[in-house]
Design an enzyme around this catalytic site. Structure first.
Site, short mmCIF file in Angstrom:
data_model
loop_
_atom_site.label_atom_id
_atom_site.label_comp_id
_atom_site.label_asym_id
_atom_site.label_seq_id
_atom_site.Cartn_x
_atom_site.Cartn_y
_atom_site.Cartn_z
CB CYS A 2 -0.86 0.03 1.25
SG CYS A 2 -1.74 -1.49 1.55
NE ARG A 27 5.24 1.34 -1.37
CZ ARG A 27 6.29 1.30 -0.56
NH1 ARG A 27 7.38 1.94 -0.88
NH2 ARG A 27 6.26 0.63 0.56
CD1 TRP A 75 -0.55 -5.60 -3.51
CD2 TRP A 75 -0.37 -6.50 -1.46
NE1 TRP A 75 -0.01 -6.86 -3.63
CE2 TRP A 75 0.11 -7.43 -2.41
CE3 TRP A 75 -0.35 -6.86 -0.12
CZ2 TRP A 75 0.61 -8.68 -2.05
CZ3 TRP A 75 0.15 -8.10 0.24
CH2 TRP A 75 0.62 -8.99 -0.73
CG ASN A 101 0.54 1.86 3.79
OD1 ASN A 101 -0.56 1.94 3.25
ND2 ASN A 101 1.64 2.43 3.30
N GLY A 102 -0.22 -1.58 6.59
CA GLY A 102 0.12 -2.49 7.69
C GLY A 102 -1.08 -3.34 8.08
CD GLU A 482 17.40 -12.46 -8.78
OE1 GLU A 482 16.90 -13.05 -7.81
OE2 GLU A 482 17.02 -11.35 -9.16
CE LYS A 486 13.91 -10.53 -10.67
NZ LYS A 486 14.65 -10.33 -9.48
CD GLU A 489 10.28 -11.09 -9.36
OE1 GLU A 489 9.69 -10.88 -8.30
OE2 GLU A 489 11.48 -10.85 -9.54
CG HIS A 505 19.91 -36.29 -7.25
ND1 HIS A 505 20.29 -37.57 -6.95
CD2 HIS A 505 21.05 -35.59 -7.45
CE1 HIS A 505 21.61 -37.64 -6.94
NE2 HIS A 505 22.10 -36.45 -7.24
CE LYS A 604 11.61 -2.54 -5.76
NZ LYS A 604 12.32 -3.64 -6.45
C1 F6R Z 1 12.19 -10.10 -6.49
C2 F6R Z 1 12.00 -9.17 -5.42
C3 F6R Z 1 11.67 -9.72 -4.06
C4 F6R Z 1 12.50 -8.97 -3.00
C5 F6R Z 1 12.08 -9.42 -1.60
C6 F6R Z 1 12.92 -8.78 -0.53
O1 F6R Z 1 12.47 -9.46 -7.68
O2 F6R Z 1 12.09 -8.00 -5.59
O3 F6R Z 1 11.89 -11.09 -4.00
O4 F6R Z 1 13.84 -9.24 -3.23
O5 F6R Z 1 10.73 -9.11 -1.38
O6 F6R Z 1 12.82 -7.39 -0.59
P1 F6R Z 1 13.87 -6.44 0.12
O7 F6R Z 1 15.19 -6.66 -0.55
O8 F6R Z 1 13.34 -5.07 -0.07
O9 F6R Z 1 13.92 -6.86 1.55
#
Ligand code: F6R
Length: 609
Positions: A2, A27, A75, A101-102, A482, A486, A489, A505, A604
């Site tokens: 949010c 976000r 959100w 938020n929260g 990673e 990517k 997501e 395995h 985000k």
């Molecule tokens: C993936 C991504 C998330 C963040 C995760 C941790 O592209 O962005 O997996 O890496 O939510 O976020 P931070 O680094 O802000 O703690």
């Protein structure tokens, strides 16, 4: 997650509020709304589900004017993402509006207590409960009512509250969810993220947990929710507006992928010493002796930051020869982890606000560990609560999929590893090659980025597949994880990352002509082994995309497609080998028609557990 924006000052607030929400779109959200007190002194709320355009259409049809107000992108956590549940919420008298938020953990108990006093609720949200609670404490001064209500709340909150009975005033407060105050010239802002207000001011105040701010156009006042005054420093944000704009790129993610050479320069600038082949790090708040007293390292992180932590583990074990563990922050906090004063905890978080990571860090500190933070967002909660640490200096990362923060984290970890390794007696030669290697990374990245048209071409051949496997060994195993993250997501393609040798395995059962396999097979100590894994895939008609080292001609006979990266020391390979994978995910997502910068369901900065 949010987003919150609030404005009070001489200007018309609607455009400022909507403009702020636009900056927070990245976000992730599913509904949006504003509450403004008009010149007639009446509080008006407009809100709708869906993207901001829906809210803009609504206010175009049914305008709200006035020079103080609050706005929100939601959100969903409690209740469906619909118009009724969208924020702002009002109290029972409809004179007070709140954005939040929260998560309020004791909202059921509070709701029942309020129902017993005759309150009725229109929504399933915890926020509506909070608005009624504020209303219950109303005695003519908004901050008093807000403080009284917040003292009863368990859980996390970042809030902004207005009332038409206390005009011109916004009350903000936070606990576990960020809130900054923007100080302008005769005007003031609150926001959950500086990106929302950077266009108007770069002077900010960061609230700490349980702190509140009361702003009017004449000034601001800070206190705790227990009504004890606190004085706060005004800080200057060094981020520039251009950094939160797309700058000609189609998406923030693509812009951020291309920013990486500069980000690495920023991450290593002033930190490498060619004379003594060592690193200089300000901000660790630990002397060399104190650092050496730590016998093991535990990394705490989530998501992409967790992948960077794995690379940190490999680096520290290789160069410092001390044991390292990497923990998912969410798991760590609910186990009974072995942590003591000889454990150095390193917390990695781009946003510095991830709820699980923050809670895990606090738990480690509670158990006596020293915690260092590796963060991007300056002034974020983890950065402030850590015992010391390093900023990665990547600048604002707007694309939900983390790209430049990942490589900046890895570069920062390489600098830290060098520092610690020299204290542990690493000899000159490997230290020198690490420094030389790091210095060359930006120019090598530029070269890889120039291959974007080729990556886009490969994406065109593979984007219709619904599954993909990523395999790597050694330093390239976290890169495989990673790369898979990517892809899944942003393009919603099911992707898995595995250590290449683990394929036999289990995952080998999946291999057929419909399963593209991305091998990250740069020339390092595991190179010969990974070639046999490629043969195994080939023998089962799997399609192979290889990320290989420049000049490696053998790989062409094993792979359907090859993307090359320049050679570097093993520990730094992830900084290069991840770039083709980022570009590949980006192009696959674009070809599949996905919303690259705001993938569905993702946020985000994950400020809820
Ligand atoms: C993936 C991504 C998330 C963040 C995760 C941790 O592209 O962005 O997996 O890496 O939510 O976020 P931070 O680094 O802000 O703690």
């Amino acid at each position: 997650m949010c987003g919150i924006v609030g404005y009070t000052g001489p200007r018309e607030s609607l455009d400022i509020l909507i403009g702020g929400l636009e900056r927070l779109e990245y976000r992730g959200y599913d509904s949006a709304g504003v509450a403004i007190v008009g010149e007639d002194g009446r509080l008006r709320v407009r809100k709708d589900q869906g993207k901001l355009q829906a809210l803009k259409d609504l206010v175009a049809k049914d305008p709200v004017n006035g020079n103080f107000g609050i706005a929100h992108t939601r959100w969903a956590t409690h209740g469906a993402p619909n118009q009724v549940n969208a924020h702002p919420h009002t109290d029972q008298t409809e004179h007070i509006a709140i954005v939040h938020n929260g998560i309020i953990e004791n909202c059921d108990a509070l709701r029942e207590a309020l129902r017993a006093k005759g309150h009725t609720f229109d929504t399933e949200t915890d926020t509506e409960v909070l608005s009624h609670l504020i209303g219950e404490y109303w005695d003519g001064t908004l901050e008093k009512a807000v403080a009284a209500a917040l003292r009863l709340v368990e859980g996390a909150f970042g809030v902004a509250v207005i009332s038409d009975l206390d005009p011109g005033k916004i009350v903000g407060a936070r606990k576990g969810s960020p809130l900054v105050v923007g100080v302008g010239d005769g005007e003031y802002f609150v926001a959950s993220d500086v990106a929302a207000i950077l266009q108007h001011t770069n002077q900010v105040i960061y609230l700490a947990d349980d702190e509140m701010v009361v702003i009017t156009r004449r000034g601001f006042r800070t206190q705790t929710i227990h009504e004890i005054p606190v004085s706060k420093e005004i800080e200057e944000i060094t981020w520039e507006l251009s950094q939160v704009e797309k700058g000609g790129y189609d998406h923030f993610m693509l812009k951020e992928i291309f920013e990486q050479p500069r980000c690495i320069q920023n991450a290593i600038r002033g930190r490498l010493d060619d004379d003594g082949w060592k690193a200089h790090i300000g901000g660790l708040n630990l002397t060399d002796e104190e650092l050496l007293r730590h016998e093991r390292v535990v990394f705490l992180a989530c998501g992409t930051s967790w992948h960077a932590a794995m690379i940190g583990e490999y680096m520290i074990e290789e160069y410092c020869r001390i044991p390292v563990e990497v923990e998912y922050a969410s798991e760590f906090r609910y186990r009974n982890p072995v942590i003591d004063s000889k454990t150095l905890v390193i917390v990695i978080s781009q946003s510095g606000e991830t709820a699980d990571t923050l809670a895990a860090m606090r738990e480690a500190q509670r158990r006596g560990a020293t915690a260092l933070g590796i963060c991007n967002v300056v002034g974020s909660t983890i950065a402030r609560e850590a015992d010391g640490g390093m900023y990665i200096h990547a600048g604002p990362e707007i694309g939900v999929a983390s790209t430049k923060a990942f490589t900046s984290q890895v570069a920062t970890l390489a600098v830290f590893t060098l520092h610690l390794a020299r204290l542990h007696g690493l000899s000159d030669e490997p230290a020198r090659s690490l420094i030389h290697g790091l210095r060359r990374i930006p120019e090598q990245m530029e070269k890889i980025l120039a291959s974007e048209p080729k990556v886009a071409d490969i994406a065109r051949h593979y984007y219709h597949h619904d599954n993909c496997l990523y395999l790597g060994r050694g330093y390239n195993f976290p890169v495989a994880l990673e790369g898979a993250l990517k892809l899944k997501e942003i393009s919603y393609v099911h992707a898995e990352g595995y250590p290449a040798a683990e394929m036999k395995h289990g995952p080998i059962a999946l291999i057929d002509e419909n399963m593209p396999v991305v091998f990250i097979c740069t020339k390092d100590s595991a190179y010969d082994k990974i070639k046999s894994n490629m043969q195994e895939v080939r023998a089962r008609q799997g399609r192979i995309i290889a990320v290989a080292t420049e000049g490696d001609t053998q790989i062409q006979s094993l792979a359907d497609e090859v993307l090359y990266v320049p050679p570097t020391v093993d520990a730094l390979v992830p900084l290069l080998s991840v770039l083709p994978l980022q570009m590949l995910s980006y192009h696959v997502a674009v070809l599949r028609g996905c919303n690259v910068d705001q993938p569905r369901n993702l946020a985000k900065s994950v400020t809820v557990e």
